[in-house]
Scaffold this motif. Structure first.
Motif, PDB file in Angstrom:
ATOM      1  N   THR A  99       1.039  11.584   8.832  1.00 36.33           N
ATOM      2  CA  THR A  99       2.284  10.804   8.775  1.00 36.33           C
ATOM      3  C   THR A  99       3.474  11.737   8.561  1.00 36.33           C
ATOM      4  O   THR A  99       4.572  11.460   9.044  1.00 36.33           O
ATOM      5  N   ASP A 103       6.457  11.965  11.341  1.00 41.81           N
ATOM      6  CA  ASP A 103       7.791  11.583  10.863  1.00 41.81           C
ATOM      7  C   ASP A 103       8.820  12.667  11.193  1.00 41.81           C
ATOM      8  O   ASP A 103       9.930  12.368  11.631  1.00 41.81           O
ATOM      9  N   ARG A 240      -8.203  -2.654  10.434  1.00 40.31           N
ATOM     10  CA  ARG A 240      -6.868  -3.180  10.180  1.00 40.31           C
ATOM     11  C   ARG A 240      -6.945  -4.570   9.544  1.00 40.31           C
ATOM     12  O   ARG A 240      -6.187  -4.891   8.626  1.00 40.31           O
ATOM     13  N   ASP A 244      -4.931  -5.720   6.364  1.00 45.28           N
ATOM     14  CA  ASP A 244      -3.959  -6.816   6.458  1.00 45.28           C
ATOM     15  C   ASP A 244      -4.277  -7.929   5.465  1.00 45.28           C
ATOM     16  O   ASP A 244      -3.384  -8.568   4.918  1.00 45.28           O
ATOM     17  N   ASN A 250      -3.355   0.363   2.233  1.00 47.65           N
ATOM     18  CA  ASN A 250      -3.014   0.571   3.635  1.00 47.65           C
ATOM     19  C   ASN A 250      -3.516   1.900   4.193  1.00 47.65           C
ATOM     20  O   ASN A 250      -3.851   2.013   5.356  1.00 47.65           O
TER      21      ASN A 250
ATOM     22  N   LYS B 117       7.027   1.299  15.343  1.00 51.46           N
ATOM     23  CA  LYS B 117       6.775   2.695  15.001  1.00 51.46           C
ATOM     24  C   LYS B 117       6.163   3.457  16.172  1.00 51.46           C
ATOM     25  O   LYS B 117       6.301   4.663  16.272  1.00 51.46           O
ATOM     26  N   GLN B 118       5.452   2.745  17.034  1.00 52.45           N
ATOM     27  CA  GLN B 118       4.978   3.379  18.256  1.00 52.45           C
ATOM     28  C   GLN B 118       4.735   2.300  19.289  1.00 52.45           C
ATOM     29  O   GLN B 118       4.558   1.136  18.949  1.00 52.45           O
ATOM     30  N   THR B 141      10.617   5.729   8.656  1.00 53.96           N
ATOM     31  CA  THR B 141       9.588   5.359   9.625  1.00 53.96           C
ATOM     32  C   THR B 141       8.429   4.645   8.929  1.00 53.96           C
ATOM     33  O   THR B 141       8.259   4.754   7.719  1.00 53.96           O
ATOM     34  N   PHE B 142       7.624   3.953   9.722  1.00 55.44           N
ATOM     35  CA  PHE B 142       6.381   3.293   9.286  1.00 55.44           C
ATOM     36  C   PHE B 142       6.658   2.339   8.110  1.00 55.44           C
ATOM     37  O   PHE B 142       5.954   2.333   7.105  1.00 55.44           O
ATOM     38  N   ARG B 157       7.436   2.895   2.826  1.00 51.98           N
ATOM     39  CA  ARG B 157       6.808   3.471   4.015  1.00 51.98           C
ATOM     40  C   ARG B 157       5.309   3.666   3.785  1.00 51.98           C
ATOM     41  O   ARG B 157       4.900   4.102   2.714  1.00 51.98           O
ATOM     42  N   GLU B 158       4.524   3.394   4.819  1.00 54.85           N
ATOM     43  CA  GLU B 158       3.080   3.619   4.752  1.00 54.85           C
ATOM     44  C   GLU B 158       2.803   5.057   5.187  1.00 54.85           C
ATOM     45  O   GLU B 158       2.946   5.399   6.355  1.00 54.85           O
ATOM     46  N   VAL B 159       2.436   5.896   4.211  1.00 55.44           N
ATOM     47  CA  VAL B 159       2.176   7.310   4.520  1.00 55.44           C
ATOM     48  C   VAL B 159       0.788   7.692   4.011  1.00 55.44           C
ATOM     49  O   VAL B 159       0.168   6.958   3.252  1.00 55.44           O
ATOM     50  N   LEU B 178       2.833  -2.424  10.935  1.00 59.01           N
ATOM     51  CA  LEU B 178       2.315  -3.781  11.174  1.00 59.01           C
ATOM     52  C   LEU B 178       2.404  -4.696   9.968  1.00 59.01           C
ATOM     53  O   LEU B 178       2.474  -5.905  10.103  1.00 59.01           O
ATOM     54  N   ARG B 179       2.386  -4.108   8.766  1.00 57.16           N
ATOM     55  CA  ARG B 179       2.388  -4.959   7.580  1.00 57.16           C
ATOM     56  C   ARG B 179       3.785  -5.303   7.088  1.00 57.16           C
ATOM     57  O   ARG B 179       3.959  -5.865   6.011  1.00 57.16           O
TER      58      ARG B 179
END
Lengths: 328, 250
Positions: A99, A103, A240, A244, A250, B117-118, B141-142, B157-159, B178-179
């Motif tokens: 990530t 980024d 996922r 979710d 996550n 994000k993509q 991002t994310f 952010r989801e990292v 997505l979340r």
């Protein structure tokens, strides 16, 4: 002479495997391009990271140690990386497709007006010279791409490369006078909530135990996945759907838009195997599917499918693995 | 306040893709959907707009068919108006898409650009970040949570390893994970209204890009090596026997 600048990643002062897999990609590219490799380490109080990387064949390790670089904020890190690339005369800048890499590296590309190949799984020869292979459409197809600019930016998928072994030799460690310009980035770090776990991380584990929606709840997920992960010393992952539904954090998500793994052994527990999930694990060496059915998409990629209820099968599996280990 | 949000069309993830005769792209006669991450971005734009009384604009790039996804995916859900930039998608790389978006940002001057994000076809995960750097804007991002507080957006952010929270000063680029939210469905009334909402059509020439050459080229597509299905084992004992003696991974 061509020069590849590899961006180091570390956690708590320890070099991440992602750095070594990126170095492996860089070495393969260096062989094709006839290039040298340098490394850049950015952060605050990071001298130890640089010295840990001296045995990997890099000419120079640039250390940008600056309080404003403590957090990997994209505008400041991208500026400093681009500045180091200029100083080093690098025409390739490479990082992991983590990530952090995802980024920051595109901003480096924009600064240097470079073309960028993301999430590369191989260095290839094309009719137009060295290129990169990368998955598209969730890995349904692989694309061989070439970059037409003088400077290239690349992120490497960790699971597609081996950790580069230390080759001995010394690198020159050079302090780089970074000018991050945090104020101009108009970005403020607020906090980081880390996922706490004593288990191996997904990108470093030889065995992964992943759970899906079939486990029905956070309790069910923990009850099925955790004992097996502990029994085999594996990392925990998830589909996922399981993330979710709040069964787990996550960063457990494996798939097209989560983590991509390729361990020696992958247990898919109560996972049906949507194409997006398969994209994140189908290159695992051995895949075991534990599910109540044997006709799901996951069974089409699994080496071994065990049909049964995870809540009864897994305790038996854990018990027998423990017995095997006890027997040596 | 003004928010620009992307509405990118992607091939349906379940569609069977066929490599074209040239070998460097797919046969484009397949089903398409709105990029799932753009659905999250559209939803976020609508929620932020309703809390902050903002105007929302959806942008799509590609041939004329793209207009359908702007109308159905964004305008029918409540986005105020659309912009379609007419271009041959196959001839664009992430860099050119970011340049097109930058030109539109300079015309519209939004306070925030929201993107997925993509895109789940190219899977490059670059456009938002490229755009932010080209504009000299901060990025987050994310994103799994976005709140606007005064002149800042507070973004979770989801990292790798957890969740990071940043505060970025507006104007800023934010890319949706997505979340971030559960995208709403378009109502029948929304679909009817969308037909009458303004949808501006722009040609690439209108944007006066300084450069229209892609930097990255696909030279060849191929199918990944397939993986054949294995065996169904009878019980835990057989599984363990296979893993220890046949696969030798335990």
């Amino acid at each position: 002479m061509s020069k590849i600048l590899v961006i180091a990643e570390y956690i708590d002062g320890v070099v991440k495997k992602a750095t070594l897999t990126t170095l492996d990609m860089a070495r393969q590219l260096a062989d094709k391009k006839g290039a040298d490799i340098d490394i850049a380490v950015l952060g605050s109080n990071i001298g130890g990271v640089a010295s840990a990387l001296t045995g990997y064949g890099a000419g120079t390790i640039y250390v940008a140690d600056h309080a404003e670089l403590e957090h990997a904020l994209a505008p400041t890190w991208a500026k400093v990386i681009a500045d180091i690339a200029e100083e080093a005369g690098a025409d390739v800048i490479a990082a992991s497709a983590s990530t952090l890499g995802k980024d920051i590296l595109p901003r480096v590309a924009a600064r240097l007006e470079a073309g960028m190949a993301s999430d590369v799984v191989a260095v290839v020869d094309t009719d137009d010279g060295p290129g990169f292979r990368r998955p598209m459409w969730a890995g349904a197809l692989l694309a061989d791409v070439v970059i037409d600019t003088d400077t290239w930016v690349v992120t490497a998928r960790g699971s597609a490369f081996d950790a580069a072994p230390a080759t001995g030799g010394e690198s020159t460690i050079e302090s780089f006078a970074a000018e991050p310009g945090l104020g101009a980035s108009r970005t403020r770090f607020v906090k980081f909530d880390g996922t706490k776990s004593d288990r191996p991380t997904l990108d470093e584990a030889d065995i992964v135990v992943a759970g899906g929606r079939g486990l029905k709840s956070a309790d069910g997920f923990a009850q099925a996945v955790e004992p097996l992960a502990d029994a085999v010393g594996g990392a925990i992952g998830a589909s996922r759907a399981a993330v979710d539904d709040g069964f787990c954090p996550n960063d457990y998500q494996i798939g097209q838009t989560g983590k991509v793994v390729a361990p020696q052994l992958y247990f898919a527990v109560a996972i049906s195997g949507a194409i997006q999930h398969l994209a994140g694990m189908k290159n695992s060496k051995v895949i075991v599917a534990i599910n109540t059915r044997d006709d799901e998409p996951i069974n089409k990629v699994a080496d071994y499918s065990l049909v049964g209820d995870a809540f009864t099968v897994i305790p038996e599996l854990c018990e027998k693995i423990a017995a095997l280990k006890a027997a040596g | 306040m003004k928010i620009l949000v992307t509405a990118k069309r992607v091939t349906d993830p379940n569609a069977k893709l066929v490599i074209d005769d040239d070998g460097s792209w797919i046969d484009d006669d397949v089903e398409y959907i709105l990029n799932p991450f753009c659905e999250n971005a559209v939803e976020a734009a609508l929620q932020i707009a309703s809390d902050n009384d903002a105007e929302t604009i959806a942008i799509g790039i590609g041939d004329e068919e793209v207009q359908r996804y702007i109308r159905q995916g964004a305008l029918a859900r409540g986005v105020d108006r659309g912009i379609h930039v007419d271009a041959e998608e196959q001839e664009l790389d992430s860099d050119l898409i970011a340049k097109i978006l930058k030109a539109v940002v300079e015309r519209e001057e939004p306070d925030m650009v929201l993107l997925g994000k993509q895109a789940v076809d190219g899977d490059s995960n670059q456009v938002g970040q490229l755009l932010a750097e080209m504009l000299g804007w901060p990025q987050a991002t994310f994103a799994s949570e976005v709140k606007v507080e005064g002149a800042e957006a507070i973004v979770t952010r989801e990292v790798d390893g957890g969740l990071e929270t940043l505060a970025v000063t507006l104007p800023a680029v934010i890319t949706a994970d997505l979340r971030l939210n559960d995208p709403r469905y378009a109502s029948l009334a929304g679909i009817m209204k969308a037909k009458k909402k303004p949808l501006e059509e722009l040609e690439l020439d209108d944007l006066e890009l300084d450069d229209e050459e892609p930097k990255v080229r696909v030279v060849k597509l191929h199918e990944p090596a397939g993986r054949s299905a294995g065996v169904v084992v009878a019980d835990v004992d057989e599984l363990l026997q296979k893993l220890t003696t046949e696969a030798r991974v335990l």
